[in-house]
Design a protein around this motif. Sequence first.
Motif, PDB file in Angstrom:
ATOM      1  N   PRO A  56       0.822  -1.223   0.000  1.00 40.28           N
ATOM      2  CA  PRO A  56       0.000   0.000   0.000  1.00 40.28           C
ATOM      3  C   PRO A  56       0.849   1.263   0.000  1.00 40.28           C
ATOM      4  O   PRO A  56       0.532   2.238  -0.681  1.00 40.28           O
ATOM      5  CB  PRO A  56      -0.804  -0.112   1.312  1.00 40.28           C
ATOM      6  CG  PRO A  56      -0.726  -1.530   1.716  1.00 40.28           C
ATOM      7  CD  PRO A  56       0.542  -2.087   1.163  1.00 40.28           C
ATOM      8  N   ARG A  93      -7.167 -12.752  -2.399  1.00 38.39           N
ATOM      9  CA  ARG A  93      -6.202 -11.812  -1.819  1.00 38.39           C
ATOM     10  C   ARG A  93      -5.225 -12.497  -0.861  1.00 38.39           C
ATOM     11  O   ARG A  93      -5.216 -12.242   0.338  1.00 38.39           O
ATOM     12  CB  ARG A  93      -6.964 -10.668  -1.154  1.00 38.39           C
ATOM     13  CG  ARG A  93      -7.744  -9.857  -2.173  1.00 38.39           C
ATOM     14  CD  ARG A  93      -8.765  -8.955  -1.546  1.00 38.39           C
ATOM     15  NE  ARG A  93      -8.155  -7.883  -0.772  1.00 38.39           N
ATOM     16  CZ  ARG A  93      -8.850  -6.926  -0.170  1.00 38.39           C
ATOM     17  NH1 ARG A  93     -10.177  -6.912  -0.288  1.00 38.39           N
ATOM     18  NH2 ARG A  93      -8.248  -5.998   0.528  1.00 38.39           N
ATOM     19  N   PHE A  95      -2.129 -11.974  -0.773  1.00 34.00           N
ATOM     20  CA  PHE A  95      -1.201 -10.963  -0.252  1.00 34.00           C
ATOM     21  C   PHE A  95      -1.802 -10.302   0.987  1.00 34.00           C
ATOM     22  O   PHE A  95      -1.141 -10.197   2.022  1.00 34.00           O
ATOM     23  CB  PHE A  95      -0.884  -9.906  -1.327  1.00 34.00           C
ATOM     24  CG  PHE A  95      -0.027  -8.793  -0.796  1.00 34.00           C
ATOM     25  CD1 PHE A  95       1.336  -8.977  -0.653  1.00 34.00           C
ATOM     26  CD2 PHE A  95      -0.592  -7.589  -0.390  1.00 34.00           C
ATOM     27  CE1 PHE A  95       2.136  -7.969  -0.108  1.00 34.00           C
ATOM     28  CE2 PHE A  95       0.202  -6.583   0.156  1.00 34.00           C
ATOM     29  CZ  PHE A  95       1.562  -6.782   0.293  1.00 34.00           C
ATOM     30  N   CYS A  96      -3.054  -9.862   0.876  1.00 32.62           N
ATOM     31  CA  CYS A  96      -3.698  -9.205   2.022  1.00 32.62           C
ATOM     32  C   CYS A  96      -3.861 -10.181   3.185  1.00 32.62           C
ATOM     33  O   CYS A  96      -3.707  -9.817   4.342  1.00 32.62           O
ATOM     34  CB  CYS A  96      -5.074  -8.684   1.628  1.00 32.62           C
ATOM     35  SG  CYS A  96      -5.032  -7.379   0.396  1.00 32.62           S
ATOM     36  N   CYS A 100       0.916  -9.045   3.755  1.00 33.63           N
ATOM     37  CA  CYS A 100       1.060  -7.606   3.999  1.00 33.63           C
ATOM     38  C   CYS A 100       1.262  -7.377   5.504  1.00 33.63           C
ATOM     39  O   CYS A 100       0.453  -7.839   6.317  1.00 33.63           O
ATOM     40  CB  CYS A 100      -0.192  -6.874   3.526  1.00 33.63           C
ATOM     41  SG  CYS A 100      -0.204  -5.129   3.976  1.00 33.63           S
ATOM     42  N   ILE A 102       0.749  -4.781   7.332  1.00 31.75           N
ATOM     43  CA  ILE A 102      -0.369  -4.050   7.955  1.00 31.75           C
ATOM     44  C   ILE A 102      -1.549  -5.006   8.169  1.00 31.75           C
ATOM     45  O   ILE A 102      -2.173  -5.032   9.236  1.00 31.75           O
ATOM     46  CB  ILE A 102      -0.806  -2.861   7.068  1.00 31.75           C
ATOM     47  CG1 ILE A 102       0.367  -1.918   6.838  1.00 31.75           C
ATOM     48  CG2 ILE A 102      -1.966  -2.116   7.712  1.00 31.75           C
ATOM     49  CD1 ILE A 102       0.073  -0.788   5.854  1.00 31.75           C
ATOM     50  N   GLY A 103      -1.821  -5.811   7.149  1.00 29.66           N
ATOM     51  CA  GLY A 103      -2.906  -6.789   7.283  1.00 29.66           C
ATOM     52  C   GLY A 103      -2.591  -7.824   8.349  1.00 29.66           C
ATOM     53  O   GLY A 103      -3.463  -8.222   9.122  1.00 29.66           O
ATOM     54  N   ARG A 181      -9.967  -5.696  10.805  1.00 30.89           N
ATOM     55  CA  ARG A 181      -9.126  -5.019   9.805  1.00 30.89           C
ATOM     56  C   ARG A 181      -9.648  -3.630   9.400  1.00 30.89           C
ATOM     57  O   ARG A 181      -9.967  -3.400   8.214  1.00 30.89           O
ATOM     58  CB  ARG A 181      -8.992  -5.890   8.558  1.00 30.89           C
ATOM     59  CG  ARG A 181      -8.204  -7.172   8.779  1.00 30.89           C
ATOM     60  CD  ARG A 181      -7.942  -7.819   7.437  1.00 30.89           C
ATOM     61  NE  ARG A 181      -7.250  -9.084   7.573  1.00 30.89           N
ATOM     62  CZ  ARG A 181      -6.115  -9.398   6.918  1.00 30.89           C
ATOM     63  NH1 ARG A 181      -5.567  -8.549   6.096  1.00 30.89           N
ATOM     64  NH2 ARG A 181      -5.548 -10.571   7.073  1.00 30.89           N
ATOM     65  N   PHE A 183      -8.151  -0.788   8.872  1.00 31.11           N
ATOM     66  CA  PHE A 183      -7.364  -0.113   7.827  1.00 31.11           C
ATOM     67  C   PHE A 183      -7.640  -0.751   6.471  1.00 31.11           C
ATOM     68  O   PHE A 183      -7.897  -0.064   5.482  1.00 31.11           O
ATOM     69  CB  PHE A 183      -5.863  -0.186   8.152  1.00 31.11           C
ATOM     70  CG  PHE A 183      -5.005   0.524   7.141  1.00 31.11           C
ATOM     71  CD1 PHE A 183      -4.734   1.878   7.264  1.00 31.11           C
ATOM     72  CD2 PHE A 183      -4.488  -0.160   6.051  1.00 31.11           C
ATOM     73  CE1 PHE A 183      -3.960   2.543   6.314  1.00 31.11           C
ATOM     74  CE2 PHE A 183      -3.718   0.497   5.103  1.00 31.11           C
ATOM     75  CZ  PHE A 183      -3.449   1.858   5.227  1.00 31.11           C
ATOM     76  N   CYS A 184      -7.601  -2.088   6.435  1.00 29.46           N
ATOM     77  CA  CYS A 184      -7.812  -2.792   5.161  1.00 29.46           C
ATOM     78  C   CYS A 184      -9.178  -2.477   4.570  1.00 29.46           C
ATOM     79  O   CYS A 184      -9.308  -2.238   3.374  1.00 29.46           O
ATOM     80  CB  CYS A 184      -7.732  -4.302   5.366  1.00 29.46           C
ATOM     81  SG  CYS A 184      -6.159  -4.882   5.974  1.00 29.46           S
ATOM     82  N   CYS A 188      -7.376   1.290   2.984  1.00 25.10           N
ATOM     83  CA  CYS A 188      -6.271   0.901   2.098  1.00 25.10           C
ATOM     84  C   CYS A 188      -6.566   1.077   0.594  1.00 25.10           C
ATOM     85  O   CYS A 188      -7.418   0.390   0.031  1.00 25.10           O
ATOM     86  CB  CYS A 188      -5.876  -0.548   2.348  1.00 25.10           C
ATOM     87  SG  CYS A 188      -4.440  -1.003   1.346  1.00 25.10           S
ATOM     88  N   GLY A 191      -5.744  -2.159  -1.256  1.00 28.63           N
ATOM     89  CA  GLY A 191      -6.788  -3.163  -0.994  1.00 28.63           C
ATOM     90  C   GLY A 191      -7.992  -2.933  -1.897  1.00 28.63           C
ATOM     91  O   GLY A 191      -8.620  -3.877  -2.368  1.00 28.63           O
ATOM     92  N   TYR A 236     -10.580 -12.029   3.120  1.00 29.73           N
ATOM     93  CA  TYR A 236      -9.151 -11.905   3.470  1.00 29.73           C
ATOM     94  C   TYR A 236      -8.512 -13.269   3.691  1.00 29.73           C
ATOM     95  O   TYR A 236      -7.442 -13.358   4.263  1.00 29.73           O
ATOM     96  CB  TYR A 236      -8.992 -10.992   4.699  1.00 29.73           C
ATOM     97  CG  TYR A 236      -9.314  -9.558   4.364  1.00 29.73           C
ATOM     98  CD1 TYR A 236      -8.361  -8.719   3.811  1.00 29.73           C
ATOM     99  CD2 TYR A 236     -10.604  -9.070   4.527  1.00 29.73           C
ATOM    100  CE1 TYR A 236      -8.674  -7.412   3.447  1.00 29.73           C
ATOM    101  CE2 TYR A 236     -10.935  -7.765   4.170  1.00 29.73           C
ATOM    102  CZ  TYR A 236      -9.963  -6.949   3.628  1.00 29.73           C
ATOM    103  OH  TYR A 236     -10.282  -5.659   3.258  1.00 29.73           O
TER     104      TYR A 236
END
Length: 256
Positions: A56, A93, A95-96, A100, A102-103, A181, A183-184, A188, A191, A236
């Motif tokens: 991100p 996802r 990656f998420c 990640c 943050i995730g 989550r 932020f996600c 994001c 995201g 997620y």
Amino acid sequence: MVLAVIPRILGFAYALVLAPALVLLWRGGQITRRRALPLLVVSALLGFLLFAPMAPYQLQLVVLGDTAALGAPLAVVLGGLAFFFVVSLAGGRTFCGHLCPIGAIQEILSLAGHARLGRTRKRETMAVRFAVLAAVLVAGLAFSVNVLGALGVEDFFFLNVASVSFAVFAALMLLGVAVYRPFCRVICPYGAVLSLAAAKAQYRFRRTDLCIACGKCENACPVDEAKERDRKAECYMCGRCVEVCPVEGALRYARR
Ligand code: SF4
Ligand code: SF4
């Protein structure tokens, strides 16, 4: 705490290898929610040690044209961002879900509480997140404003504890104990981009003919994506639905 002596590109390499590998592992049934827990810890640590794989923030820097701060050649960063999009098209996802930093931090914090507040607000959270994506683009391209920087992404992982933005981002992360989550789902910008791919993912968690419609997966899902017709844009890949399913084989990560 970020270690400048370790090339940040190693964090990218970690995610570039594991994002497609996780598709294969979910497909083969070799990974479960519990088995994936160590990955969350490693990803969170990489965030603090390398400030990578911080997709991100890389997107934010690309919008700003700040190629010096990317920590890797621009072509590698752009290729990486595109690669995670393609992986999301193939298998959601990953990656998420676990890579990640943050995730990963928010996923770990969600284990400490119930993280169920606002779980049925999928449309609203996605709408706000696309608005944030637009704001990041306009603010970055037209005014050179670093929105994610102002929110404290960098200060948090660099442990600049005296800064106001560190406190802002730390509060956002801690909110993840009660809200899954935050932020996600609400902020994001990357995201938001990946959700477009995940909505079309070939491989995803699907019900089979063995499903007895007990509703346990729907109840366990923190983002309201376990219903039969859900698009999985916001899935997620936490694995909660599979974990609570009482019938072996009723819920599979598979193609249609
Ligand atoms: S939505 Fe953004 S912050 Fe959350 S895991 Fe995905 S890329 Fe990371
Ligand atoms: S519980 Fe929801 S978010 Fe988690 S894997 Fe299942 S559908 Fe995806």
